[in-house]
Scaffold this motif. Structure first.
Motif, short mmCIF file in Angstrom:
data_model
loop_
_atom_site.label_atom_id
_atom_site.label_comp_id
_atom_site.label_asym_id
_atom_site.label_seq_id
_atom_site.Cartn_x
_atom_site.Cartn_y
_atom_site.Cartn_z
N GLY A 128 0.82 -1.21 0.00
CA GLY A 128 0.00 0.00 0.00
C GLY A 128 0.85 1.25 0.00
N SER A 129 1.28 1.69 1.18
CA SER A 129 2.15 2.85 1.29
C SER A 129 3.11 2.67 2.46
CB SER A 129 1.34 4.13 1.50
OG SER A 129 0.77 4.15 2.80
N TYR A 130 4.22 3.36 2.40
CA TYR A 130 5.20 3.31 3.50
C TYR A 130 4.54 3.72 4.81
CZ TYR A 130 9.08 4.83 6.47
OH TYR A 130 9.94 5.01 7.53
N ALA A 131 3.75 4.79 4.79
CA ALA A 131 3.12 5.28 6.01
C ALA A 131 2.21 4.23 6.64
CB ALA A 131 2.32 6.55 5.70
N GLU A 132 1.46 3.50 5.82
CA GLU A 132 0.57 2.46 6.34
C GLU A 132 1.36 1.32 6.97
OE1 GLU A 132 -3.30 2.59 3.42
OE2 GLU A 132 -1.40 1.88 2.57
N VAL A 133 2.46 0.94 6.34
CA VAL A 133 3.29 -0.14 6.86
C VAL A 133 3.88 0.23 8.21
CG1 VAL A 133 5.44 -1.41 6.51
CG2 VAL A 133 3.83 -1.15 4.62
N VAL A 134 4.47 1.41 8.29
CA VAL A 134 5.12 1.83 9.53
C VAL A 134 4.10 2.00 10.65
CG1 VAL A 134 6.44 3.69 10.62
CG2 VAL A 134 7.09 2.86 8.36
N GLU A 135 2.96 2.55 10.34
CA GLU A 135 1.92 2.73 11.36
C GLU A 135 1.42 1.38 11.86
OE1 GLU A 135 -2.45 4.87 11.99
OE2 GLU A 135 -1.30 5.22 10.16
N THR A 136 1.25 0.44 10.96
CA THR A 136 0.80 -0.89 11.35
C THR A 136 1.79 -1.56 12.29
OG1 THR A 136 -0.42 -1.20 9.28
CG2 THR A 136 0.19 -3.19 10.47
N LEU A 137 3.07 -1.47 11.97
CA LEU A 137 4.09 -2.08 12.83
C LEU A 137 4.19 -1.33 14.16
CD1 LEU A 137 6.18 -4.29 13.12
CD2 LEU A 137 7.84 -2.79 11.99
N GLU A 138 4.10 -0.02 14.11
CA GLU A 138 4.13 0.77 15.34
C GLU A 138 3.00 0.35 16.28
OE1 GLU A 138 4.32 5.46 16.70
OE2 GLU A 138 3.22 4.90 14.88
N ASN A 139 1.81 0.22 15.76
CA ASN A 139 0.67 -0.19 16.59
C ASN A 139 0.89 -1.58 17.19
OD1 ASN A 139 -0.69 2.21 16.08
ND2 ASN A 139 -1.86 1.37 14.37
N ALA A 140 1.49 -2.47 16.41
CA ALA A 140 1.73 -3.83 16.90
C ALA A 140 2.74 -3.87 18.02
CB ALA A 140 2.20 -4.72 15.75
N LEU A 141 3.69 -2.94 18.02
CA LEU A 141 4.76 -2.95 19.01
C LEU A 141 4.52 -2.04 20.20
CD1 LEU A 141 7.88 -3.07 16.66
CD2 LEU A 141 7.08 -4.87 18.21
N THR A 142 3.49 -1.24 20.15
CA THR A 142 3.21 -0.34 21.27
C THR A 142 2.93 -1.14 22.53
OG1 THR A 142 2.38 1.39 19.80
CG2 THR A 142 1.69 1.49 22.11
N ASP A 143 3.71 -0.85 23.56
CA ASP A 143 3.57 -1.51 24.88
C ASP A 143 3.80 -3.02 24.82
OD1 ASP A 143 2.93 0.96 26.09
OD2 ASP A 143 0.82 0.73 25.53
N ARG A 144 4.62 -3.47 23.86
CA ARG A 144 4.96 -4.89 23.79
C ARG A 144 6.47 -5.05 23.74
NH1 ARG A 144 1.38 -7.91 19.27
NH2 ARG A 144 2.31 -9.72 20.28
N SER A 145 6.97 -6.04 24.46
CA SER A 145 8.41 -6.31 24.44
C SER A 145 8.79 -7.20 23.27
CB SER A 145 8.83 -6.98 25.75
OG SER A 145 8.62 -6.12 26.85
N TYR A 146 7.86 -8.04 22.83
CA TYR A 146 8.14 -8.98 21.75
C TYR A 146 7.01 -8.92 20.73
CZ TYR A 146 11.35 -10.69 25.32
OH TYR A 146 12.31 -10.76 26.27
N ILE A 147 7.33 -9.23 19.49
CA ILE A 147 6.37 -9.06 18.40
C ILE A 147 5.33 -10.17 18.33
CG2 ILE A 147 7.81 -10.24 16.67
CD1 ILE A 147 5.57 -7.14 16.08
N ALA A 148 5.66 -11.35 18.87
CA ALA A 148 4.75 -12.49 18.66
C ALA A 148 4.35 -13.18 19.96
CB ALA A 148 5.40 -13.50 17.72
N GLY A 149 4.09 -12.38 20.98
CA GLY A 149 3.65 -12.98 22.24
C GLY A 149 4.46 -12.50 23.42
#
Length: 208
Positions: A128-149
């Motif tokens: 889609g766009s760079y901005a969408e990718v970065v925002e998606t990853l940022e939301n996934a990592l907010t307040d998380r120490s690890y990406i998958a659990g």
């Protein structure tokens, strides 16, 4: 598995990701440093990786290329290292490992090359766009120490490597969620060992 592990790499490449993963696994391996445009394009190596690129992992009769595949392969080949979640809990693990290999890398690479997808063509490209990718990853990592659990996995090796490099060289925006995540990973003993080994290989190459 008792077959020898060999990593074909160069310290100025994505081979650093594979080496970090190997250090996390904690089993003996041999590394072979190849040169760009030199031994990477030699006939012997092209039989292993016809792309003439690094890294390549050889494990007995098995040949694995592409960093996310190497990370996933090693996690499965050495389950005692605990670098993959239980099979029924791998949804986020697969999702973010391949999100980084697909949308993230493509978006970051295109941005670094100065290419911007026209807004009316975004449906034609996977990220889609760079901005969408970065925002998606940022939301996934907010307040998380690890990406998958709740624990460190091979997905953190891959995602964390992209964010470390991207923020270091300015191809990924420095955002609080990214910086907090990277700080949590940077001082892992395996990452420090891998960095030290790769830096030593780089000095050796530069010395000629």
């Amino acid at each position: 598995m008792s077959d020898e592990l060999i990593l074909y790499t160069n310290p100025m490449s994505r081979g650093r990701i594979a080496r970090w993963m190997l250090e996390e696994v904690g089993v003996p391996y041999r590394r072979e440093v190849l040169t760009f445009g030199g031994t990477m394009k030699g006939a012997d190596y092209l039989r292993l990786n016809p792309m003439g690129k690094v890294p390549t992992l050889v494990h007995g009769d098995s040949i694995v290329t592409e960093c996310p595949a190497i990370c996933a392969y090693l996690a499965d080949a050495f389950p005692q290292a605990g670098l993959a979640p239980p099979q029924r809990e791998r949804a986020d693990y697969y999702r973010w490992l391949f999100f980084a290999a697909g949308p993230l890398e493509a978006a970051v690479s295109n941005r670094a090359l100065g290419f911007q997808v026209p807004e009316d063509r975004r449906v034609m490209i996977g990220y889609g766009s760079y901005a969408e990718v970065v925002e998606t990853l940022e939301n996934a990592l907010t307040d998380r120490s690890y990406i998958a659990g709740s624990s460190f996995t091979a997905a953190d090796v891959y995602v964390g490597s992209h964010l470390m490099w991207g923020m270091q060289f300015g191809s990924i925006d420095k955002r609080p969620a990214f910086e907090a995540y990277v700080r949590h990973l940077h001082d892992r003993p395996a990452h420090l060992r891998a960095t030290e080994l790769d830096d030593a290989d780089m000095k050796e190459l530069q010395a000629g």
